[in-house]
Design a protein around this motif. Structure first.
Motif, short mmCIF file in Angstrom:
data_model
loop_
_atom_site.label_atom_id
_atom_site.label_comp_id
_atom_site.label_asym_id
_atom_site.label_seq_id
_atom_site.Cartn_x
_atom_site.Cartn_y
_atom_site.Cartn_z
N VAL A 137 0.86 -1.18 0.00
CA VAL A 137 0.00 0.00 0.00
C VAL A 137 0.90 1.23 0.00
O VAL A 137 1.78 1.34 0.85
N LEU B 165 -1.38 5.38 1.04
CA LEU B 165 -2.80 5.13 1.31
C LEU B 165 -3.66 5.52 0.12
O LEU B 165 -4.82 5.91 0.26
N GLU C 274 -4.91 -1.78 3.57
CA GLU C 274 -4.27 -1.10 4.67
C GLU C 274 -4.67 -1.72 6.01
O GLU C 274 -3.82 -2.06 6.84
N ARG D 231 -2.31 -3.45 8.85
CA ARG D 231 -2.32 -2.90 10.20
C ARG D 231 -2.73 -3.98 11.20
O ARG D 231 -2.16 -4.11 12.28
#
Lengths: 266, 266
Positions: free
Chosen positions: B195, B198, B226, B230
């Motif tokens: 990614v 973003l 994303e 995360r």
DNA sequence: AATTATTCACTACTATGGTAGTTATTATAC
DNA sequence: GTATAATAACTACCATAGTAGTGAATAATT
């Protein structure tokens, strides 16, 4: 030929490659056959061209219902790709070459004896300026550089132009130097000076015998060129105060000139 | 062949042109004859080559004592020239093409079925990232992208890498996912997710059957990718708390892995 | 006379643009 | 139902131009 096709050719693509990509961007996905019709590329050539474009990551093969179809890489993506690879190469060349020979450039006086080279150099300077441009120019050279200058102004580059003789060219800070045609006619010499970012400058003259100019990043040279132009501007601003006298000399023509005077000092 | 010559060829110069320019940068000014000797270009070809280089504004003819001599445009100047003209062309292509077809790109899902294309795309994304990079990667792909990633980190791009399996690669924020070889061996599938800023993302898997990835700037897709990464990072940080348990499972190997854990949260 | 400077001629290879021709499959028209 | 377009995919061949490589012929300088 379409301008974009021409530009792509400049970037190193063959005409067929350029046309094929263009056609694909305009309509997609397409089969090879459809593409050949739309683009005017002989169907016999289309497969070869498509292979090359795929190698260059310009297009992508996708599965159609039962036939192979092609889609282009989005132009934005292509531009980013291309720029990134060019930058890589340029960077490599630059580091390899500049480390070898330091010191030639900064103090070097470069003689330009060819009109085209002068214009080319000037264009590059204008296009790569980051802060300011100071120009002394005649209409002949203005014709060549007007587009680049307009672009620079739009980019927010502080630009001051001293123009010898009348012009229609509109730019925020243009100072018209009211040269009588007779003077010009008599001398038959046009001066040209360009200072960009107070870092590099060209200064030269063009007459019937040819072009003779000097380019340099030499600090003294640049400062001198800068002073020269500033001084000329200052002189003209002073002359403005003597408008009545001027009017007497140039009559109506002077009035016309005043209209395009810049309103602000450099 | 010298790297710079190679790079110049990539930029569209012929080998002779590249060699001649290189030789001239290394020593100048030179006569055509001298240059032919220094560069290894047959003297019978040197004049033609010099003519072309002059047309391309790469060199300049100067008057020697009584013979013609040549000097190169300083590499810095050349790089600026070249970049500026490429940018012109790219800009023209871009405006002409993107105005025609708006909307394809942003929501479009791009299928990548070719390993090389995937790597190529990933490299471009890494090299053009302006702010942040989130990567999930296995060592095979790491080998391809390590250089680009290091470059990005040096450029100040916030970079977080989740690496599956052990690696020697050192980067500020690298999270090693302690996959047992057996698991990998069993599945024989490597995931890959990237990614950038973003804004755009690729997600795919590579196995013995081939490559299957999707690239898109679609907002939902990017957000999902994303979140996925995360979440993985979060999970691993949680796992860290259970270090003792982990240690039991992975033994010494786990200790080794911990050493390269990132110290800071993304 | 030897070095330097420049041009000419010719070969080979490769990329490009252009023309022609082959082989299927799938519509549609009569 | 067969003829005939139209679609689809691909090979072969040719002319031209540019690049690279070689050999040789002339001038002009030193």
């Amino acid at each position: 030929m379409q301008t974009a096709v021409l530009k792509l050719k400049h970037l190193g693509f063959s005409e067929y490659e350029a046309k094929a990509y263009m056609a694909l961007v305009h309509e997609n996905p397409l089969t090879a056959y459809e593409l050949s019709k739309n683009s005017g590329i002989p169907s016999s050539k289309i497969y070869e061209v498509l292979r090359k474009l795929e190698l260059r990551h310009m297009i992508q093969l996708i599965r159609g219902e039962r036939t192979k179809m092609f889609v282009p890489i989005p132009p934005d993506e292509f531009v980013r790709n291309f720029r990134s690879s060019i930058e890589d190469n340029l960077h490599a060349v630059r580091t390899e070459l500049t480390t070898v020979k330091p010191g030639l450039d900064s103090g070097y006086m470069w003689h330009i004896k060819n009109y085209e080279t002068l214009i080319h150099r000037a264009k590059r300077m204008i296009n790569t300026a980051r802060e300011s441009l100071l120009v002394l120019i005649w209409k002949e050279e203005m014709k060549e550089l007007a587009e680049a200058l307009t672009g620079a102004v739009q980019r927010g580059i502080r630009t001051a132009v001293i123009h010898y003789g009348f012009t229609d060219f509109k730019i925020s800070r243009i100072y018209i130097h009211p040269v009588e045609d007779t003077v010009y006619e008599a001398k038959k010499v046009r001066g040209f000076t360009l200072v960009s970012d107070l870092k590099e400058a060209v200064n030269g003259r063009i007459d019937s015998k040819g072009t003779d100019a000097v380019w340099s990043m030499n600090e003294g040279f640049v400062t001198m060129a800068e002073d020269y132009l500033r001084h000329d501007i200052y002189l003209m601003k002073t002359l403005q105060r003597f408008a009545p006298v001027m009017r007497k000399k140039f009559g109506d023509r002077y009035e016309k000139l005043r209209d395009v005077y810049a309103d602000e000092a450099y």
